[in-house]
Structures are given as C-alpha cells and as structure tokens.
Design an enzyme around this catalytic site. Sequence first.
Site, PDB file in Angstrom:
ATOM      1  N   HIS A  83      19.605  24.122  59.250  1.00 53.71           N
ATOM      2  CA  HIS A  83      19.317  22.876  59.963  1.00 53.71           C
ATOM      3  C   HIS A  83      18.696  21.849  59.006  1.00 53.71           C
ATOM      4  O   HIS A  83      19.180  20.718  58.885  1.00 53.71           O
ATOM      5  CB  HIS A  83      18.358  23.174  61.124  1.00 53.71           C
ATOM      6  CG  HIS A  83      18.052  21.995  61.977  1.00 53.71           C
ATOM      7  ND1 HIS A  83      18.705  21.720  63.151  1.00 53.71           N
ATOM      8  CD2 HIS A  83      17.140  20.996  61.820  1.00 53.71           C
ATOM      9  CE1 HIS A  83      18.229  20.607  63.684  1.00 53.71           C
ATOM     10  NE2 HIS A  83      17.270  20.139  62.898  1.00 53.71           N
ATOM     11  N   GLU A  84      17.635  22.269  58.322  1.00 55.83           N
ATOM     12  CA  GLU A  84      16.951  21.336  57.411  1.00 55.83           C
ATOM     13  C   GLU A  84      17.852  20.981  56.222  1.00 55.83           C
ATOM     14  O   GLU A  84      17.798  19.872  55.718  1.00 55.83           O
ATOM     15  CB  GLU A  84      15.619  21.919  56.934  1.00 55.83           C
ATOM     16  CG  GLU A  84      14.618  22.259  58.048  1.00 55.83           C
ATOM     17  CD  GLU A  84      14.341  21.111  59.022  1.00 55.83           C
ATOM     18  OE1 GLU A  84      14.454  19.935  58.605  1.00 55.83           O
ATOM     19  OE2 GLU A  84      14.041  21.396  60.199  1.00 55.83           O
ATOM     20  N   HIS A 120      19.871  18.069  57.206  1.00 57.36           N
ATOM     21  CA  HIS A 120      19.125  16.820  56.980  1.00 57.36           C
ATOM     22  C   HIS A 120      19.107  16.483  55.484  1.00 57.36           C
ATOM     23  O   HIS A 120      19.302  15.339  55.087  1.00 57.36           O
ATOM     24  CB  HIS A 120      17.677  16.974  57.480  1.00 57.36           C
ATOM     25  CG  HIS A 120      17.526  16.955  58.975  1.00 57.36           C
ATOM     26  ND1 HIS A 120      17.978  15.921  59.752  1.00 57.36           N
ATOM     27  CD2 HIS A 120      16.934  17.834  59.843  1.00 57.36           C
ATOM     28  CE1 HIS A 120      17.678  16.159  61.036  1.00 57.36           C
ATOM     29  NE2 HIS A 120      17.055  17.327  61.111  1.00 57.36           N
ATOM     30  N   GLU A 137      20.252  13.892  63.107  1.00 57.87           N
ATOM     31  CA  GLU A 137      20.300  15.174  63.809  1.00 57.87           C
ATOM     32  C   GLU A 137      21.745  15.696  63.877  1.00 57.87           C
ATOM     33  O   GLU A 137      21.967  16.909  63.891  1.00 57.87           O
ATOM     34  CB  GLU A 137      19.697  14.997  65.213  1.00 57.87           C
ATOM     35  CG  GLU A 137      19.237  16.271  65.887  1.00 57.87           C
ATOM     36  CD  GLU A 137      18.022  16.945  65.248  1.00 57.87           C
ATOM     37  OE1 GLU A 137      17.371  16.343  64.356  1.00 57.87           O
ATOM     38  OE2 GLU A 137      17.729  18.109  65.623  1.00 57.87           O
TER      39      GLU A 137
END
Lengths: 494, 494
Positions: free
Chosen positions: B262-263, B266, B292
Amino acid sequence: MSDAYNSLVALNQEITLIGTTASTLGWDQETYMPEGAIAHRSKQLAYLSGKAHELRTSDQYRSLLESCEDETHLNPTIAANIREWRHHFDRATKLPKELVERNSETTSLAKPAWAKARKDNNFAEFAPHLHKLLDLAREKAELWGYEDEKYDALLSGYERGAKTSDIAAIFDQFQPGITQLAKEAVEKCQANPARTIDGNFPVEQQQILNREVAESIGFDFNNGRIDTTTHPFCTTLGPQDVRLTTRYYPNDFTASLFGVMHETGHGLYEQGLPASEFGLPSGNSVSLGIHESQSLLWEAHVGRSRSFWNRWFPRAQELFDDLKDWSLEEFLYSINQAKYSFIRVDADEATYDLHILLRFNLERRLLNGDITVEEVPDAWNALFQEMFGLTPPSDTKGCLQDIHWSMGGLGYFPTYTMGNLNASQLFNAAIKDSSIKTAYEAADFKPLLDWMRREIHSKGSTLLPQELMKSASGETTNPEYHLAHLKKRFIDRA
Amino acid sequence: MSDAYNSLVALNQEITLIGTTASTLGWDQETYMPEGAIAHRSKQLAYLSGKAHELRTSDQYRSLLESCEDETHLNPTIAANIREWRHHFDRATKLPKELVERNSETTSLAKPAWAKARKDNNFAEFAPHLHKLLDLAREKAELWGYEDEKYDALLSGYERGAKTSDIAAIFDQFQPGITQLAKEAVEKCQANPARTIDGNFPVEQQQILNREVAESIGFDFNNGRIDTTTHPFCTTLGPQDVRLTTRYYPNDFTASLFGVMHETGHGLYEQGLPASEFGLPSGNSVSLGIHESQSLLWEAHVGRSRSFWNRWFPRAQELFDDLKDWSLEEFLYSINQAKYSFIRVDADEATYDLHILLRFNLERRLLNGDITVEEVPDAWNALFQEMFGLTPPSDTKGCLQDIHWSMGGLGYFPTYTMGNLNASQLFNAAIKDSSIKTAYEAADFKPLLDWMRREIHSKGSTLLPQELMKSASGETTNPEYHLAHLKKRFIDRA
C-alpha cells in the site's frame, strides 16, 4: 534584565531552533538517508545555514548586543552570555561574505582532492589545495585578529580563550615525559605480547552490552539514542535529544564498546548542560578540549579500568562465547597495549599524544611560514622519525592521513591532547573525594558523574575552559596528571 | 516566462525546502526520536510551519501571483501552476490568524479528549469538542466559500476540484451495488470458512520479503527506504527521498506485506512525479483520491491477486516454514475474505466502502445541521444497522473509532472510497492494453507501472483529479469498475 537582553535570548533561541533542525537533518544524512537524497538535503542545509547566518550577523543582533553590553554587572550568567555573544558575533561578522563563500568552495573542492591524494599516495595532488587553504587560514586569522601569532585566531575557534603560547607551554612541559613514557610502554608490551581479541562477537550482542553500559554510566535513553554510522559521533538535536553513533566489527566487540563509551562521555556532557539555558552560552558546552575530556574520561579512565571490568567482564562473558576462555587479567592487558602506529586514529592511549604534538608543531610552523606546503611531507617524516623512531612508508600513512586540513580545520588538533590532559586532571580531582574513589573502585560511577555534573556540565560556557579547569581541579591544565595516569596504566600496571 | 513567474517558482521552492525540512523532522519523530525530545521538536515544527505560512501568505506572494496571472496562455504547465498557486493562496489567506490559532488550539485539545472518550466509551466527553470542531469547520467553510453546501469547501481541501454533489452522485450510484455485493460476499465466506494465517513469521524474514516485493514492483531504494512505526505512512522528504513505514505482526506476515505494498503504491506515485518540477504544483500529487488509487492499485489489484502470488507464494514459502503446508489456493482464499466488522480499519475490500458511505452521509448531515452533535451516536448506529444489519456494541466501536474529526478532518473520508473506485477504473483502463494484461498475468508489473507513470504520475497537478481520470481512463470516476472487480474477486473467485 533589559528588554534588549531578553530579545537577544529569544533571537539566540530562534537561531538554535534553526541549528538543531540542521543537526537533525545532518544526523539523518549520516544514519538513514537514502543515497539519492543528497542533492536536496544539501539545499535544505545550505538554506538553513544561510538563514541562521543572516540572523546571527544581522543589524538587529548587533544593536541588541550593543544595548545590553552594559548589563554585564547584573549576574555572572548574564555577563557570560553577553561576553560569548560578543565573541561569536565578532567572529561571524568579521569575515566578508565573499571570503565565507570562497572558504566553502575551497573546502568542498579540497575534501575529495585530499581523499584522492591519500588514496593515490600523491601529496602533489593535494598541495595546490593546501596552498589555498593556508592562504584562507591566514586571511581569516588577519580578519579575526590575534595577539602573538596567526595560529591564535584559528585555535580560538575550537578552544575558546586559548592562546598558542599557552598550549605550547603545556605541550613543551608534556613532551619529554610522554616521549619517554610511550617508548617504555611500547618496549614493555613488545617484550610481553598480549593475546589478541579476534573472535565471533555478534553485533546484536554487542548492542546489548553497549546499551547496558551506556545506561549504567548514566546515559538517558529517554532523551537520546545510539545508531550505527561509518564514523562515530555525538550530536545534540535538542535539550532532551542527544544522539550517539558507533560502528561494529563482528570480530572484536571492544571497538564498538569503547566507541560508545567515548560518545556517551560526550553525550553525558550534553545531557548534563542546563536544559533551561539551552541555546544560550550558559547552556552550551565550552570547548572541544573540555568536551573531549568528558569523552576520554568515560572511555579511558572508566572503560579501560580494572574496576569497570571487575563488574562488566562477567557480563561480557555471558554475552560472548568467544570470551569464555579469557581471564580478566589477559583481557585487561589486551585492551591496554602500547604500540607505535603511523596512523593517529589507530593509536593507543600511550602513544596518541605524540601524533598530536607532531601536528601542532608542524601546522604552527606551516602557518607562520617557517615551512612551505611543499616541505610538509619531509618535515612530517623528519619529525615522525625524531619522535617515534620510525619513518612513515608513505604520505598516505604520513601527512595525508587526516581529513582536518582539507576541511579548513587548522588549529583543531591540539584540542585532542588538551582533552587527554584535562580528562586525567579532572578524574584525579574527582577521586580526591574518597567516597567517589571508593564507589569508582566498586564500579559505581554515579558519584563520578555527579562530580562532573556539578563541576563541569552545569557550568555551560559561563567560565572559559581554563577558568573551568581551575574552578573544578584547582589549577589550569597541567600535563603531570596525564603522565601519572599513563605511568600507572602502562608501566606500573596498577 | 516573466520575472514574476520565475520569482514565484523560486518562492515556492523555498517554501518547499521548509516543508520538506519539517517533513524530515516529522518522519524522525515517528521513527527514531527519543520520547523526551518531543517538546523541542514541537517548537522546531511550529517555527518551520510559521515561517512557511509567512512566505505562503506574504504580500510578496500576492503581488507576484497577480503579476503573472495573465500568463496562463503561455503553456498548460504554467497555467496549471498559476491556477493551483491561486487556489492555495486564497485558501491560506482567507483564514484570519485568530482562526488558524483557535483551530490549532481546538484540535490539540480535541485529540487527547477523543482518545480518552474512545477509551472510556463515553461520547459525552468528546461532544463539547465536536461542537467546537463543527463550528470551526462551518466558519472555515464560510470563509473559503462554496457553491452549494459547506461540505464543498472542506472536501476541496482533500480532493481538489471535487463538489459534494458530484461525490454524492457517484456514491448514490455505487451504494446499492456495493451493499448487495458485500452482503453476498460475506455470506459466501461465512458458508465456506477460510484457514487463518497464524504462525511464526520472523520479522527479519518479513523484512526480506517486503523489500524484495517493493523493489520488484519498482520502488527505488536508492531514493527511499522502509522503517517501522505504529501507524504506517509514506512521506516525501525530497525529490529523491521517499520514506515508507510499516508495522509487523510476528504471527501474520501478510499485514506488513500488504501495508508495504500500500505505502509502496503511494511511494511509486511520489517517485514518479517529475523531479525537475519538485515543489511546484506540476511536480506535486493532485489529490488524496488519486493518491489512494495508487496505493490501492498495488495493494489490492496486484498484492491480493492470483498472478502476484503465482510468482511470490513459492518465495514466501521459502522464507516462512509455517507457510510450507499451505496450498496457493488456500492462501489466496484466506487473504481475500469478506466479513462485516464494526471497525473501518479492520475491514476488507468487499465491506470497506460501506464504512465510508456511512461517514460521508453522516458528516454531511452533521455539517448542514440536519443532525446535532448529540444525535451522532444514534444516527451512526441506525445507519450501521441499516447498512450492515448490525448495531455497534459501543460508541468505541461506533462513532468514536476514527481520529479524523478530532483533527478537524471533516470531509476527508470520501477520498478513501474515491481511491478504491479510481484504482479499479485505472487498473481496468491499463489492462485494456493486452501487453500490459499479459505481463500482469505473468507477474511482470513493470508495464502496469509504466502506464501509471505516463498517465498519472508524470502529470503532477496539471490536471484536476476528474480531468486526470478522464484523460487516463476515458471517463470520470465511475463505480462500475470497482463493483466488477469486487464481484470477480469475491463472488466469481475468478
């Protein structure tokens, strides 16, 4: 206190906010920053240092300082702060912007050139840079001003209030004794070789020991931490934020441990400064020679002592299987060996100061024009032969070994030996109190730390280094204590 | 380009130097800073944010902006930069200093009050703070201005250019489908329970896997790193410095892995922004709903997919003994489970958006005065019953669970669902290209990243979020793609 004084306090606290921010970025750069980030980091640091410099040299600063300079009678802390602000303001404003920029450009070119010259063992590659650095040092000295010789002006940037002639007098008193003592110590060790520490000492276990030791001698991990870097250091990021670093060799745990004890000594000084005065001279460390006395006190007088290892050797044996077949005596003898080395940073306690005496002698003559840049390698080797009875096999192992000159750090070296001398003298003064001595012998170092807290740390920069030495130990720096310490350790093995 | 435009570029780059410096201090605070250092760190951060705010709202900024606002015809990048600078300048200057300070004071009191109220399961403790936060939100909305309703003004702080009515239209279209789909998915999972991942997954091994995965999907460790924190995040400290964090559960490696993916999503967006435009809108991410989408793309569409695990399951089995008796099918089924939960952050892909729809509905009515602060718990529970068929057993597991309101973050929640919808839509658009699809199916995600680099990352903020969605995927946000994705994953198990 006047409004001007209070405004100057606020202005200095603002400069400190910027300074500690830059230090935090610097710490990150050395510890965790990814490699690619260096360009942006350099911009951030240049921006912050520019902003701090603007404030530090501003007309506002000058006029506030002038307005409160008649308040020095109010109390000694105020007087000391004003005295130090004046000193630093003058030093910061006496250099024109053009020179500051030229200095920055010269050192940024000299550093990689030095690294290459050292690698290539080719002094000629570094010589043109050293010429420029020397010219700059002389220019700065003229602008800053000095009493007897240019070296005074440079030295005073590292050792507040010190004069070259005072250092020279101390070193002259010290040199015959240390030369003789080093020789004897080296010969005795040669005659009776020590066992070498070289085994399997897992880094995780080293970290456990280092942390336990640092904590037990008083380092506050709620207000500090230890990380890993190529070059160990201690940096203060705030009144409750002191960061140490060390490096690990998996075959010898003592390197990281003594490194940590050294940096912890710096850290204890920083953690012991009056937090409420943070950002003011009264809350700042006073000089490198005093700072180094604190690191060496904990590394050498505590860390390499019998009383310390009486307590910690069993713990180290618990942590390291490869220490289990060592006796305490073997170990103590092994960590206190004297041996001539060409490289200063490899030197032991008994021979280290010879390296400094050589550099002080040489860079003073260089600055005064008694020798030329081109003569440096020969002068170095001749002095080395005279002092150590050996000739460096190369300039890499001779006059090219240290980074200091390439960073414009002429005048820095003597603070190392001042640190050694001060450490022995302060330690000696502290253990005159028999309760401190008794506790020390039982490996309880709290009373020793309390003495340093009271006599050194709590004073900040309110006293100049030699005033501080006198107030703490009853006399200014006197090399006899260090000679006595080394004799006890390396000759008497007491 | 005019001098005014160039000066404004330089001014924004200066603001960015301060901002990234603050971010570095913030990163350190979350990762390594010793606890005791917080007071000084807060002073440093307040100082930096004050300095940045001064520059950002200065008369100089205003006059430079006014001087170059007729240059928007020059090229689309310049036009976009000027448009965004104007937007941010207006938002920053429309709030009087008094309100900014009151806002900061209110949230700094509300945060601990919220934490305590949540702990005590006592909404009444938080209610007076929520009153103040709501009043502030309304005041801010009035000052910022809005077209239809106050929520517009708040939402636009997180999702540039979005209007509440547009979000509402998208969510209204989405709600019946997601409600039905979640219900079916939950029922199907209940009927066929999955094996639970709960074993011994050493953190060091998790770190190896996470790093290999992050690197293989394109995260550049020369310009970034991963550390450990309680709350995972991604922060950008410079154009070549993107830092991710995650947390580890030794009994389940998937939590840290999906967290890292997830990170990393980003981080890939940040690393893909045009570095030469760093500090300008054209070099900045455009909105939370787009950001997101990138994190969810890599976490959900890649990380939880069959093609990803075809490649990585054998590697995970190599690293973790406790995975050796799992089949790929068992594992895939286990990491894609649907189950109603009271807590948003515990929710799975199939049920997550219901939590957001609930919050959007509720905070919009709250802001418009259709419900009062005191009615929040009942309104929450009624909505939860309606949407999930369950009633929260406590406000701790209901309306007190999220930190957002206590930080003044009304209007933030819808960006999470916008991220989910955008992720599915962009993924779908990308794999229309059969070479991207083929590579994706063979667990080669480079073509997928290249598409995102080209269609999303490289654009910075030159297009508004919905313009960007249209340019990349051919249409503005359309929830059908996400519904199709969830159906395929949770119903068809394709």
